[in-house]
Design a protein around this motif. Structure first.
Motif, PDB file in Angstrom:
ATOM      1  N   LYS A  31       0.835  -1.192   0.000  1.00  0.00           N
ATOM      2  CA  LYS A  31       0.000   0.000   0.000  1.00  0.00           C
ATOM      3  C   LYS A  31       0.875   1.249   0.000  1.00  0.00           C
ATOM      4  CE  LYS A  31      -3.898  -2.073   2.495  1.00  0.00           C
ATOM      5  NZ  LYS A  31      -4.762  -1.986   3.701  1.00  0.00           N
ATOM      6  N   TYR A  32       0.388   2.272  -0.684  1.00  0.00           N
ATOM      7  CA  TYR A  32       1.088   3.542  -0.780  1.00  0.00           C
ATOM      8  C   TYR A  32       0.104   4.680  -0.538  1.00  0.00           C
ATOM      9  CZ  TYR A  32       4.431   0.585  -3.315  1.00  0.00           C
ATOM     10  OH  TYR A  32       5.292  -0.411  -3.677  1.00  0.00           O
ATOM     11  N   VAL A  33       0.571   5.733   0.111  1.00  0.00           N
ATOM     12  CA  VAL A  33      -0.253   6.907   0.354  1.00  0.00           C
ATOM     13  C   VAL A  33       0.348   8.062  -0.433  1.00  0.00           C
ATOM     14  CG1 VAL A  33      -1.274   8.396   2.097  1.00  0.00           C
ATOM     15  CG2 VAL A  33      -0.749   6.013   2.650  1.00  0.00           C
ATOM     16  N   LEU A  34      -0.459   8.673  -1.317  1.00  0.00           N
ATOM     17  CA  LEU A  34       0.023   9.693  -2.218  1.00  0.00           C
ATOM     18  C   LEU A  34      -0.874  10.919  -2.183  1.00  0.00           C
ATOM     19  CD1 LEU A  34       0.485   6.702  -3.630  1.00  0.00           C
ATOM     20  CD2 LEU A  34       1.262   8.066  -5.552  1.00  0.00           C
ATOM     21  N   THR A  35      -0.359  11.999  -2.737  1.00  0.00           N
ATOM     22  CA  THR A  35      -1.187  13.160  -3.047  1.00  0.00           C
ATOM     23  C   THR A  35      -1.743  12.992  -4.454  1.00  0.00           C
ATOM     24  OG1 THR A  35       0.624  14.424  -4.009  1.00  0.00           O
ATOM     25  CG2 THR A  35       0.294  14.611  -1.612  1.00  0.00           C
ATOM     26  N   ARG A  36      -2.666  13.839  -4.832  1.00  0.00           N
ATOM     27  CA  ARG A  36      -3.207  13.778  -6.193  1.00  0.00           C
ATOM     28  C   ARG A  36      -2.124  14.032  -7.226  1.00  0.00           C
ATOM     29  NH1 ARG A  36      -9.026  16.917  -6.264  1.00  0.00           N
ATOM     30  NH2 ARG A  36      -9.992  15.873  -4.477  1.00  0.00           N
ATOM     31  N   ALA A  37      -1.294  15.041  -6.976  1.00  0.00           N
ATOM     32  CA  ALA A  37      -0.248  15.389  -7.943  1.00  0.00           C
ATOM     33  C   ALA A  37       0.738  14.237  -8.108  1.00  0.00           C
ATOM     34  CB  ALA A  37       0.473  16.657  -7.498  1.00  0.00           C
TER      35      ALA A  37
END
Length: 260
Positions: A31-37
């Motif tokens: 799992k990875y947590v990202l911003t929209r950009a």
């Protein structure tokens, strides 16, 4: 962030073909947590042979999930303290098709994880039916927990999100969850605008999307929609396992500002 804006250039794949091509994988989930950009930049570089799940012309599906726990949050505390024997019970509603299932995920003494599910009424996703409670009772009894646990289970946390599913050229799968929202049983609500959760499901070898994420200096994260979400909404709970994710990706004070 709509799915067509990200993956509109990719070819589509139907559900039956997706399952047929990817179901035999010995899965390693990351799992990875990202911003929209960050999500847009990474997905712009995926192999053009990547395909996107399309059902009835839609390249994304809306999910609603209700998690059940005891009044003293036994399921949460077992996860927060890393107990070897633990469980997670949820009803999952596939909103677009109006199908629902009750899912039980358990981890036993040897660290093996088992996830099973049974049909659940789509018009009762926020409740446990007698059949559902009996199903839960059997699972918690197998973990050596008291019979009272199943009797005390009640709706605790609801999550909603929009999911896009990719089939990568090497046969691995990936999901992209956007429009995430949480609401707990105590009236707190949270909807971080700039949060995206990406999960890859591959064989032991990292997928092509994993490698793209790593090149972008985005590493796998410890996150659970249930436990991390509840910890972000309830600062009084023990949350050391998810503190860095909460500090980085969940706006401080968001739950209080959006409380019902």
């Amino acid at each position: 962030m709509s799915a067509p804006g990200i993956v509109g250039r990719l070819d589509a794949i139907g559900l039956d073909e997706l399952v047929g091509q990817a179901e035999l994988l010995t899965r390693v989930d990351r799992k990875y947590v990202l911003t929209r950009a960050e999500t847009d930049r990474v997905l712009a570089a995926v192999d053009p042979a990547t395909r996107v799940l399309e059902i009835d012309g839609a390249r994304g599906s809306t999910y609603g999930t209700m998690y059940f726990d005891t009044p003293d949050l036994l399921s949460y505390h077992l996860a927060a303290h890393g107990r070897r024997r633990r469980f997670k019970l949820r009803s999952r509603h596939y909103v677009d098709t109006d199908a629902a299932f009750l899912e039980m995920k358990t981890r036993g003494a040897r660290g093996t994880t088992v996830k099973e599910r049974i049909p659940h009424p789509a018009d009762a996703v926020d409740t446990l039916t007698p059949e559902g409670r009996a199903y839960a009772a059997e699972a918690v009894a197998g973990l050596g927990l008291g019979a009272h646990v199943a009797d005390e289970l009640a709706p605790t946390l609801h999550t909603a999100y929009r999911r896009t599913t990719l089939l990568l050229p090497e046969g691995a799968r990936a999901t992209i969850d956007t429009e995430l929202a949480w609401a707990d049983a105590w009236g707190h609500r949270m909807q971080p605008d700039d949060l995206v959760i990406v999960e890859t499901k591959s064989a032991a070898q990292a997928s092509s999307l994993d490698r793209l994420l790593w090149r972008a200096r985005i590493r796998p994260a410890r996150i659970s929609k249930f436990a991390t979400g509840l910890a972000a909404l309830r600062p009084d709970l023990p949350s050391h396992k998810w503190n860095r994710i909460i500090r980085t990706h969940f706006p401080r004070g968001a739950s209080a500002a959006l409380a019902a």
